[in-house]
Design a protein around this motif. Sequence first.
Motif, PDB file in Angstrom:
ATOM      1  N   PRO A 236       0.804  -1.228   0.000  1.00  0.00           N
ATOM      2  CA  PRO A 236       0.000   0.000   0.000  1.00  0.00           C
ATOM      3  C   PRO A 236       0.830   1.267   0.000  1.00  0.00           C
ATOM      4  CG  PRO A 236      -0.650  -1.454   1.805  1.00  0.00           C
ATOM      5  CD  PRO A 236       0.477  -2.088   1.118  1.00  0.00           C
ATOM      6  N   LYS A 237       1.880   1.250   0.816  1.00  0.00           N
ATOM      7  CA  LYS A 237       2.749   2.428   0.909  1.00  0.00           C
ATOM      8  C   LYS A 237       3.407   2.706  -0.438  1.00  0.00           C
ATOM      9  CE  LYS A 237       6.541   4.181   3.622  1.00  0.00           C
ATOM     10  NZ  LYS A 237       7.736   3.754   4.350  1.00  0.00           N
ATOM     11  N   PHE A 238       3.864   1.619  -1.071  1.00  0.00           N
ATOM     12  CA  PHE A 238       4.540   1.756  -2.364  1.00  0.00           C
ATOM     13  C   PHE A 238       3.584   2.289  -3.422  1.00  0.00           C
ATOM     14  CE2 PHE A 238       5.235  -0.224  -6.515  1.00  0.00           C
ATOM     15  CZ  PHE A 238       6.455   0.324  -6.833  1.00  0.00           C
ATOM     16  N   LEU A 239       2.349   1.730  -3.441  1.00  0.00           N
ATOM     17  CA  LEU A 239       1.371   2.152  -4.454  1.00  0.00           C
ATOM     18  C   LEU A 239       0.981   3.622  -4.266  1.00  0.00           C
ATOM     19  CD1 LEU A 239      -0.948  -0.957  -4.753  1.00  0.00           C
ATOM     20  CD2 LEU A 239       0.548  -0.045  -6.503  1.00  0.00           C
TER      21      LEU A 239
ATOM     22  N   GLU B 123      -2.935   5.072 -16.617  1.00  0.00           N
ATOM     23  CA  GLU B 123      -1.896   4.448 -15.793  1.00  0.00           C
ATOM     24  C   GLU B 123      -2.114   4.792 -14.316  1.00  0.00           C
ATOM     25  OE1 GLU B 123       2.898   4.149 -16.244  1.00  0.00           O
ATOM     26  OE2 GLU B 123       1.784   5.124 -17.851  1.00  0.00           O
ATOM     27  N   ILE B 124      -2.452   6.063 -14.075  1.00  0.00           N
ATOM     28  CA  ILE B 124      -2.674   6.526 -12.700  1.00  0.00           C
ATOM     29  C   ILE B 124      -3.941   5.884 -12.126  1.00  0.00           C
ATOM     30  CG2 ILE B 124      -3.037   8.552 -11.236  1.00  0.00           C
ATOM     31  CD1 ILE B 124      -1.550  10.159 -13.456  1.00  0.00           C
ATOM     32  N   ASP B 125      -4.982   5.825 -12.987  1.00  0.00           N
ATOM     33  CA  ASP B 125      -6.232   5.200 -12.536  1.00  0.00           C
ATOM     34  C   ASP B 125      -6.031   3.728 -12.166  1.00  0.00           C
ATOM     35  OD1 ASP B 125      -7.469   7.565 -12.894  1.00  0.00           O
ATOM     36  OD2 ASP B 125      -8.304   7.059 -14.874  1.00  0.00           O
TER      37      ASP B 125
ATOM     38  N   GLN C 293      -5.807  -0.497  -8.077  1.00  0.00           N
ATOM     39  CA  GLN C 293      -5.013  -1.500  -7.339  1.00  0.00           C
ATOM     40  C   GLN C 293      -5.039  -1.194  -5.842  1.00  0.00           C
ATOM     41  OE1 GLN C 293      -1.076  -1.552  -9.004  1.00  0.00           O
ATOM     42  NE2 GLN C 293      -1.517  -3.285 -10.329  1.00  0.00           N
ATOM     43  N   LEU C 294      -4.890   0.080  -5.542  1.00  0.00           N
ATOM     44  CA  LEU C 294      -4.842   0.506  -4.130  1.00  0.00           C
ATOM     45  C   LEU C 294      -6.181   0.279  -3.431  1.00  0.00           C
ATOM     46  CD1 LEU C 294      -2.656   1.815  -2.355  1.00  0.00           C
ATOM     47  CD2 LEU C 294      -3.743   4.009  -2.776  1.00  0.00           C
ATOM     48  N   THR C 295      -7.274   0.637  -4.148  1.00  0.00           N
ATOM     49  CA  THR C 295      -8.604   0.430  -3.535  1.00  0.00           C
ATOM     50  C   THR C 295      -8.886  -1.053  -3.346  1.00  0.00           C
ATOM     51  OG1 THR C 295      -9.485   0.698  -5.754  1.00  0.00           O
ATOM     52  CG2 THR C 295      -9.769   2.559  -4.234  1.00  0.00           C
ATOM     53  N   ASN C 296      -8.501  -1.854  -4.357  1.00  0.00           N
ATOM     54  CA  ASN C 296      -8.680  -3.321  -4.229  1.00  0.00           C
ATOM     55  C   ASN C 296      -7.934  -3.864  -3.039  1.00  0.00           C
ATOM     56  OD1 ASN C 296     -10.393  -3.723  -6.322  1.00  0.00           O
ATOM     57  ND2 ASN C 296      -8.780  -4.099  -7.823  1.00  0.00           N
ATOM     58  N   LEU C 297      -6.724  -3.351  -2.874  1.00  0.00           N
ATOM     59  CA  LEU C 297      -5.871  -3.817  -1.770  1.00  0.00           C
ATOM     60  C   LEU C 297      -6.518  -3.496  -0.423  1.00  0.00           C
ATOM     61  CD1 LEU C 297      -3.094  -5.135  -2.197  1.00  0.00           C
ATOM     62  CD2 LEU C 297      -2.080  -3.022  -1.382  1.00  0.00           C
ATOM     63  N   HIS C 298      -7.093  -2.289  -0.316  1.00  0.00           N
ATOM     64  CA  HIS C 298      -7.750  -1.893   0.932  1.00  0.00           C
ATOM     65  C   HIS C 298      -8.984  -2.736   1.207  1.00  0.00           C
ATOM     66  CE1 HIS C 298      -5.190   1.252   2.157  1.00  0.00           C
ATOM     67  NE2 HIS C 298      -5.317   1.954   1.038  1.00  0.00           N
ATOM     68  N   LYS C 299      -9.698  -3.095   0.087  1.00  0.00           N
ATOM     69  CA  LYS C 299     -10.897  -3.916   0.247  1.00  0.00           C
ATOM     70  C   LYS C 299     -10.555  -5.285   0.811  1.00  0.00           C
ATOM     71  CE  LYS C 299     -13.884  -2.217  -3.364  1.00  0.00           C
ATOM     72  NZ  LYS C 299     -14.303  -2.483  -4.745  1.00  0.00           N
ATOM     73  N   HIS C 300      -9.500  -5.898   0.247  1.00  0.00           N
ATOM     74  CA  HIS C 300      -9.187  -7.286   0.596  1.00  0.00           C
ATOM     75  C   HIS C 300      -8.438  -7.444   1.909  1.00  0.00           C
ATOM     76  CE1 HIS C 300     -10.906  -8.826  -2.988  1.00  0.00           C
ATOM     77  NE2 HIS C 300     -10.159  -8.040  -3.757  1.00  0.00           N
ATOM     78  N   THR C 301      -7.742  -6.378   2.320  1.00  0.00           N
ATOM     79  CA  THR C 301      -6.986  -6.518   3.571  1.00  0.00           C
ATOM     80  C   THR C 301      -7.937  -6.468   4.768  1.00  0.00           C
ATOM     81  OG1 THR C 301      -6.563  -4.171   3.359  1.00  0.00           O
ATOM     82  CG2 THR C 301      -4.704  -5.639   2.893  1.00  0.00           C
TER      83      THR C 301
END
Lengths: 159, 270
Positions: B223-226, B253-255, B260-268
């Motif tokens: 998350p930090k990297f993204l 590219e930015i979207d 990716q970031l929102t997906n990551l927050h959803k799944h964590t």
Amino acid sequence: MALSAASKSFLLLGECVPCLKHNASKFKIRRFELDTNLLMYFRKVDFVYALDPEKKCKTGDIVLIEKCPEQLTRLITHKINQIVYPLGDVVDPLTGKRVVGGKFREHTEAVNQVYGKMPTAFEYDSAPDRGWLEDVKDFSHVDTYVKYHESGEDQPHAV
Amino acid sequence: MNIIRRKELSTFLIPTLLTCTRNYAFKSNLKIKWVRPEKIPCYNPAKSGDLVPMPKLDKTQLQLEFRNSQELANANDLVKKLFSLEYAPRYKTTQLYLRQLIDSTKRHNQDEGSIEAKIARWTGAIRAMQDLVEKFPHNVRLRVKLKELIDKRKKQLKYLRRWDYKKFEWLIDSLNIVYKPQPLDFQSVTRKESLRKLTDKHCEDIRSDRLKTFRKQLEAEQPKFLQEKMCTLEFIRKEQEECNVEVTVAQEEIDKVKDQLTNLHKHTPI
């Protein structure tokens, strides 16, 4: 170092053998190699890995595999072209009928009908595809081993 | 001179002696405990693959050969009892059990010799004999007969598998048999070889554990990297637009990074 004979040819016919890899199947390729000193051919066995993400090939199937233009990984060099003879479900290429051993399935079925087929007898049409008993009662798709350690856990692949 | 030589020797030899170890005839430092598996006799159900033993049949049933007798049907209860399994020798019960097994798998009414009927008969006989061997473990002839029958059944199952896989699966399921082929390289169990295998397994476990922890560490950093990547890309795009230079960073590219970031927050898990 000279390349092995199997890696040179484009198309190969191999027998699927047990393999633990998730996206690949392992194939045994039998060839005859010429011994130039004795001028005799000797049997040689090579093993080749082919890409098979859906694990369509089951142990014992005779499969046609072809070489990939680029080597996919260190091991996987081939991909599957066609499953020629699935094990235990062979079709006669001349007549297109299913065969069991040396007899057509139809003929055996006709004999059963004449004698009065039992309702409990095996039905080919309603039988599920191969593999529904894997790891339940049928362990022939894996490499079994002689049990060497009593760990207290269940070891289904140990003999 | 001697002192100098001794000093030189000590500086050269001691480190080499400390590092060099004998790589043969040494016990491993790993604390792996090997337990030799108990030997299971070949006629045991655990080895032969029979999941169910011979069931206890109802002893009040008539013997197989008197099933269709009209006279017995009209006879009184005492006569019927005399012709039941209760007063018959053991083999009469076994006969009935074999008949039940064959009837459950046979192809047609007259079928006795098809492979499924044969295997069913052998299975019944094997289970009946396994029962007997437990009672009379010193009966060597019985043990030998049992072993031969188990081997014969296994061989025929092997052929059936090769010829007709669907029927093979149906048969082992209906007869409750587990089929395990013999390993290709059969070796007797030895301490040395077993320890070697256990050490390999131990090393493999360590490797997979470390890979797992490394994966977790990388996932935690994601998350930090993204976030940083998104900010940087946005900054570059903005700068390029302001300076009237060719824009190399597309909005897609930015979207994509945002998604990716929102997906990551959803799944964590929170």
